[in-house]
Design an enzyme around this catalytic site. Structure first.
Site, PDB file in Angstrom:
ATOM      1  N   SER A  76       0.813  -1.219   0.000  1.00 46.30           N
ATOM      2  CA  SER A  76       0.000   0.000   0.000  1.00 46.30           C
ATOM      3  C   SER A  76       0.841   1.260   0.000  1.00 46.30           C
ATOM      4  O   SER A  76       1.967   1.279   0.481  1.00 46.30           O
ATOM      5  CB  SER A  76      -0.874   0.036   1.258  1.00 46.30           C
ATOM      6  OG  SER A  76      -1.763  -1.031   1.259  1.00 46.30           O
TER       7      SER A  76
HETATM    8  N1  SAH Z   1       1.276  -5.181   4.981  1.00 48.02           N
HETATM    9  C1  SAH Z   1       2.189  -5.317   3.880  1.00 48.02           C
HETATM   10  C2  SAH Z   1       1.506  -5.206   2.540  1.00 48.02           C
HETATM   11  C3  SAH Z   1       0.992  -6.470   2.144  1.00 48.02           C
HETATM   12  S1  SAH Z   1       0.420  -6.704   0.501  1.00 48.02           S
HETATM   13  C4  SAH Z   1       3.327  -4.334   3.944  1.00 48.02           C
HETATM   14  O1  SAH Z   1       3.329  -3.468   4.820  1.00 48.02           O
HETATM   15  O2  SAH Z   1       4.236  -4.438   3.134  1.00 48.02           O
HETATM   16  C5  SAH Z   1      -0.634  -8.067   0.886  1.00 48.02           C
HETATM   17  C6  SAH Z   1       0.085  -9.321   1.303  1.00 48.02           C
HETATM   18  O3  SAH Z   1      -0.892 -10.237   1.746  1.00 48.02           O
HETATM   19  C7  SAH Z   1       0.833 -10.004   0.163  1.00 48.02           C
HETATM   20  O4  SAH Z   1       2.188 -10.172   0.512  1.00 48.02           O
HETATM   21  C8  SAH Z   1       0.105 -11.353   0.034  1.00 48.02           C
HETATM   22  O5  SAH Z   1       0.962 -12.408  -0.322  1.00 48.02           O
HETATM   23  C9  SAH Z   1      -0.466 -11.537   1.436  1.00 48.02           C
HETATM   24  N2  SAH Z   1      -1.596 -12.472   1.555  1.00 48.02           N
HETATM   25  C10 SAH Z   1      -2.608 -12.686   0.691  1.00 48.02           C
HETATM   26  N3  SAH Z   1      -3.454 -13.608   1.173  1.00 48.02           N
HETATM   27  C11 SAH Z   1      -2.990 -13.980   2.390  1.00 48.02           C
HETATM   28  C12 SAH Z   1      -3.422 -14.913   3.390  1.00 48.02           C
HETATM   29  N4  SAH Z   1      -4.522 -15.659   3.235  1.00 48.02           N
HETATM   30  N5  SAH Z   1      -2.680 -15.029   4.511  1.00 48.02           N
HETATM   31  C13 SAH Z   1      -1.552 -14.295   4.693  1.00 48.02           C
HETATM   32  N6  SAH Z   1      -1.089 -13.407   3.796  1.00 48.02           N
HETATM   33  C14 SAH Z   1      -1.798 -13.252   2.646  1.00 48.02           C
END
Ligand code: SAH
Length: 230
Positions: A76
Site C-alpha cells: 500500500s
Molecule cells: N502489509 C504489507 C503489505 C501487504 S500486501 C506491507 O506493509 O508491506 C498483501 C500481502 O498479503 C501479500 O504479501 C500477500 O501475499 C499476502 N496475503 C494474501 N493472502 C494472504 C493470506 N490468506 N494469509 C496471509 N497473507 C496473505
C-alpha cells in the site's frame, strides 16, 4: 550506508509525512478525519521504509504510492498504511495481528507504536525476506509466520486489534472470533477486480459486532482459506 544517503532518506521521509497529512485532509469528507494522530505520524517518521522494499524500489520508497514487492504482490501507499494504523488505535503493549506481512513495513510501524506484533504471510519467500529485513533493522519483537491468515493465529489470540492488508470478499469469521471484546478489526472488503471498501469493525463489550465503512480502496486479494477460489 553513508551519512549523506541517511540524510537524504530522512528528508524524503519528512516529505512523505507532509504528503500523508495533505492526503488525509483531501480525503476527510470520506474518512471523517482531517488529521491522523501525532503518535502514528511519528512512528511513520521513524521507520526506514527504503530498507524494507526491494532494491529496485528503494529510490521510490518514500513516494506516496503503492510499490511492487515481487511475486505479483503490491504494498500500500504510505497514506493507506497511516490511515489503517490510526484506525487501529494501538496502545503500547497491545497485542496486534497483521494478515499479509508483505514487505514488513506495516509490521514495523505497529512495532514503533509499542505493540506486540504477530504477522502472517502466505507467500513463503516474501514472509522469509520480510522476517530477515525486520530482524536486521532490530525489530526483534515482531513475531512472523508463514501461513494462511484467513484462519488467524489461534495460539496467540485474543488480539486487541487485527489489521488485514489484502482484501477478502467478506470478513473471515475466525478473525472476529479472535478479537478481544472492545477490539477492532481494520480490513478492506470487496471483489478482486472491483470496488473495495476499507472498514473498521468493532467487537463491542457485549460481543455485538458493528461495521463502519471508511474509504474506497484497492488491495491485492486475500488468498487461501477458501476466501476466494484461485
Ligand atoms: N502489509 C504489507 C503489505 C501487504 S500486501 C506491507 O506493509 O508491506 C498483501 C500481502 O498479503 C501479500 O504479501 C500477500 O501475499 C499476502 N496475503 C494474501 N493472502 C494472504 C493470506 N490468506 N494469509 C496471509 N497473507 C496473505
Amino acid at each position: 550506508m553513508d551519512a549523506e544517503a541517511q540524510e537524504r532518506y530522512a528528508a524524503q521521509r519528512q516529505l512523505m509525512i507532509e504528503e500523508i497529512a495533505r492526503t488525509t485532509r483531501e480525503t476527510a469528507r470520506e474518512t471523517g478525519r482531517t488529521a491522523l494522530s501525532d503518535r502514528v505520524m511519528q512512528a511513520l517518521a521513524r521507520v526506514p521504509r527504503h530498507r524494507l522494499v526491494p532494491a529496485a524500489e528503494e529510490a521510490d520508497a518514500y513516494r506516496n504510492r503503492p510499490l511492487s514487492i515481487g511475486l505479483g504482490q503490491t504494498i500500500s501507499q504510505p497514506f493507506i498504511v497511516a490511515l489503517m494504523t490510526d484506525l487501529l488505535e494501538v496502545k503500547p503493549g497491545h497485542s496486534v495481528l497483521e494478515i499479509g506481512t508483505g514487505s514488513g513495513y506495516q509490521a514495523a510501524v505497529l512495532a514503533e507504536l509499542g505493540a506486540k506484533v504477530h504477522t502472517i504471510e502466505i507467500v513463503e519467500p516474501l514472509g522469509r525476506e520480510a522476517a530477515n529485513r525486520l530482524k536486521a533493522l532490530g525489530y526483534s519483537g515482531i513475531e512472523t509466520r508463514i501461513g494462511d491468515g484467513f484462519l488467524g493465529w489461534p495460539e496467540r489470540a485474543p488480539f486487541d486489534s487485527i489489521i488485514v492488508t489484502a482484501a477478502p470478499a467478506d470478513v473471515p469469521p475466525e478473525l472476529t472470533r479472535q478479537l478481544k471484546l472492545g477490539g477492532r478489526l481494520v480490513i478492506p472488503l470487496g471483489p478482486e477486480s472491483g470496488a473495495q471498501t476499507l472498514y473498521v469493525i468493532e467487537k463491542r463489550l457485549d460481543g455485538g459486532v458493528v461495521r463502519r465503512p471508511v474509504l474506497a480502496v484497492r488491495f491485492v486479494p486475500l488468498t487461501g482459506g477458501g476466501a476466494r477460489p484461485q
